[in-house]
Design a protein around this motif. Sequence first.
Motif, PDB file in Angstrom:
ATOM      1  N   LEU A   1       0.841  -1.191   0.000  1.00 41.99           N
ATOM      2  CA  LEU A   1       0.000   0.000   0.000  1.00 41.99           C
ATOM      3  C   LEU A   1       0.876   1.241   0.000  1.00 41.99           C
ATOM      4  CD1 LEU A   1      -2.797   1.387   0.234  1.00 41.99           C
ATOM      5  CD2 LEU A   1      -2.555   1.226   2.724  1.00 41.99           C
ATOM      6  N   ASN A   2       0.666   2.103  -0.984  1.00 45.06           N
ATOM      7  CA  ASN A   2       1.308   3.413  -1.040  1.00 45.06           C
ATOM      8  C   ASN A   2       0.239   4.489  -0.932  1.00 45.06           C
ATOM      9  OD1 ASN A   2       3.811   2.242  -1.404  1.00 45.06           O
ATOM     10  ND2 ASN A   2       3.821   2.509  -3.625  1.00 45.06           N
ATOM     11  N   ALA A   3       0.605   5.615  -0.337  1.00 44.11           N
ATOM     12  CA  ALA A   3      -0.323   6.732  -0.213  1.00 44.11           C
ATOM     13  C   ALA A   3       0.471   8.016  -0.087  1.00 44.11           C
ATOM     14  CB  ALA A   3      -1.238   6.547   0.993  1.00 44.11           C
ATOM     15  N   ASP A   4      -0.158   9.135  -0.445  1.00 44.19           N
ATOM     16  CA  ASP A   4       0.528  10.419  -0.337  1.00 44.19           C
ATOM     17  C   ASP A   4       0.170  11.140   0.959  1.00 44.19           C
ATOM     18  OD1 ASP A   4      -2.071  11.021  -0.937  1.00 44.19           O
ATOM     19  OD2 ASP A   4      -1.642  12.153  -2.769  1.00 44.19           O
ATOM     20  N   LEU A   5      -0.019  10.371   2.035  1.00 40.49           N
ATOM     21  CA  LEU A   5      -0.290  10.939   3.343  1.00 40.49           C
ATOM     22  C   LEU A   5       1.016  11.364   4.017  1.00 40.49           C
ATOM     23  CD1 LEU A   5      -2.881   8.336   4.699  1.00 40.49           C
ATOM     24  CD2 LEU A   5      -3.374  10.563   3.708  1.00 40.49           C
ATOM     25  N   TYR A   6       0.918  12.312   4.910  1.00 35.12           N
ATOM     26  CA  TYR A   6       2.087  12.805   5.639  1.00 35.12           C
ATOM     27  C   TYR A   6       2.647  11.699   6.535  1.00 35.12           C
ATOM     28  CZ  TYR A   6       4.785  15.534   9.042  1.00 35.12           C
ATOM     29  OH  TYR A   6       5.781  16.005   9.873  1.00 35.12           O
ATOM     30  N   ARG A   7       3.957  11.464   6.448  1.00 33.71           N
ATOM     31  CA  ARG A   7       4.665  10.475   7.264  1.00 33.71           C
ATOM     32  C   ARG A   7       4.032   9.084   7.132  1.00 33.71           C
ATOM     33  NH1 ARG A   7       8.359  12.318  10.671  1.00 33.71           N
ATOM     34  NH2 ARG A   7       8.158  10.475  11.988  1.00 33.71           N
ATOM     35  N   PHE A   8       3.657   8.711   5.931  1.00 30.95           N
ATOM     36  CA  PHE A   8       3.030   7.409   5.706  1.00 30.95           C
ATOM     37  C   PHE A   8       4.072   6.298   5.840  1.00 30.95           C
ATOM     38  CE2 PHE A   8       0.965   4.127   2.951  1.00 30.95           C
ATOM     39  CZ  PHE A   8      -0.171   3.969   3.730  1.00 30.95           C
ATOM     40  N   SER A   9       3.628   5.116   6.257  1.00 26.75           N
ATOM     41  CA  SER A   9       4.549   4.009   6.546  1.00 26.75           C
ATOM     42  C   SER A   9       4.934   3.195   5.313  1.00 26.75           C
ATOM     43  CB  SER A   9       3.913   3.066   7.581  1.00 26.75           C
ATOM     44  OG  SER A   9       3.685   3.730   8.798  1.00 26.75           O
TER      45      SER A   9
END
Length: 686
Positions: A382-390
């Motif tokens: 899982l990739n996402a453009d959220l801040y500080r994503f894991s």
Amino acid sequence: MIRNKSVLKALNYVFLVAASMIGCCIFVPLNSSAQVNTSKDITADSLNKINQLNEVNIRKIKISRRQTSSTPLQILSGEELQKLNSLSVADAVRFFSGVQLKDYGGIGGLKTINVRSMGTNHTAVFYDGVQLGNAQNGQVDLGKFSLDNIEEIELYNGQKSAIFQSARGFASGSSLYLKSKQPDFSDGRTQKIRAAMKGGSFGLINPSLLWQSKISNTIYSSVSAEYKNANGRYKFRATNGVYDTTAVRTDGDIETMRLELGLNGVLPDSSKWRVKLYGYKDNQGLPGAVVNNVFAFSQRMWNRNLFAQSAYEKTVGKYSLLATAKYANDYQRYLNPDIVTVDGLQENNYYQQEVYVSLANKLELTKYWDVVLSADYQWNKLNADLYRFSYPVRNTILTALATQLHFERLDVQASLLSTIKYDRTKRGPEDPDRSELTPTVLVSWQPFNQKEFRLRSFFKSIFRMPTFNDLYYTPYGFVVLKPEYTKQYDLGFTYLKAYESKLLSQFSIQADAYYNRIKDKIVAVPSNNQARWSMVNLGLVEIKGLDVNIQSAWQLTPDLSLTAGLTYTYQQAIDAAPSSPSYKDQITYVPVHSGSFLASAAYKHFSVNYSFIYTGERYNQSTNNIYNYVRPWYTHDAAVHYNTRLNKREIRITAEINNLLNQDYAVIENFPMPGRHYRFGLTYNY
């Protein structure tokens, strides 16, 4: 459950290597040298009939899988699906006993299934034998799956009662199987086309096309395409206890496109293969909770789902092999114009990938004894453009060892499922590696000489892993969570009776009493900051219930037939943690009483159908008090179908009325459902 990690890992890898060696060592020689006599003309119809369960004739009717299954099984197929006032799979599963459908309103609202109050994530959804995955939140939106290309829907409590399946089939508390339409060329034709158009309330426009082709005597193809567009607008009533307001739901619009390509065949050595390509795309509004006189919401979501899956099945002598592979690529875009960040409007993008391979081996040791060893590997990212994503990656290894003793009047199955899971992240902490062993035992017994009556029982221990959202969603922050552990107990019976030369031609009943115990349930709770929540394991849930399903068929005159079905569910699903403030209260949104009634009458070219669904009183919070009380709701639906022929081609005209009495209700509090609405359909088979 066994939790010695070193022992578990050793057993898992032994199982995995053994399964691979058995499959590879037998698979290669069978393809290269073993020959089996086959006919030169293997039609698609004969292909579909290979490996079907044997059925027993009783006074001109058949006892099917529904009666002989060791676990409770409910089926909707063929003509039954056409009779229902249903646009999607979500609409159809409402008529199963023991099911709560979480519906957030309208044609575009999220729709998920909850079986026997264990939670949505405990139900696995399979499409043509392969599970539909969602590592992000574990939920499958059943509203996305149209009935246009669905031939059969099966719901198993526990697991599928056939041991020859992938290890993934053993790994959930219940299973929903969707089977796409398969071509039948037994009439000698080589091409079949079905075109359909539906329209009605909410501005619905829904054309679809199914093209089935016999490429050769051993290969056939299927192409299914569908487009759906609706503005989703409907009136609803809102009240704050003092003032009543009639408003219009304006945020449920949706536009979807679906394309499926299927290719099936038989090789000269009688082995079977199939390939499916699936593409889905939508653009939809997100209906919000109607509170504080806010009736319109501007959030939007875009989804794109792509997957390719294939399967190969071969039987030679006493050995059978089933190999399956799948790759899925999903994208989701979320936009909230009401929130402005330093970069502009709030917009989040999520990218999911999945790779899945499975190898199942079955060996018939004797006429009455079968053994199966299945091994699965699954990779999720899982990739996402959220801040500080894991940026989490999950590897899962499932291995199942199963055995079955099947006699004329007794069937006993046992399986042991091994699970190894390990997560890896690019940033921040990782969920610990986990290993579990979980057993299942199923028994089906015919106590009397008559085949009409059969007892069944099962015990299953299973769990569900925390999802990526549970563990790594940025606003929550990472926490260490345990899996939800579930133990299921079931005892029931089936009875089927046929009558000759009487008005009542067939009667059947199946009933099951069950007890489920869920430990370490995963929930989100607020912290000191209301904008920041935490995921925690909380308490214990105990579920006691009873499911009853009654079906009957009547032949009133040579031209007039009637069918009727009744389902009833009783559930006492309580918070059983003594330290909980809601100790012994019914858990959220689970009714004590619920049920449905279906009736259909057919006369020559006409058929009339009526359905009734009832959901009893519930509570929208864990504490059962007057402030959290949700009143019962019920709906009446009706439909008329007319079947005729034009130039020797079949035509079907349908008119439906849903929520006939225009009831005001909500499945989920503050998400109002539509009132009376209509739908019309025209189907042409060439």
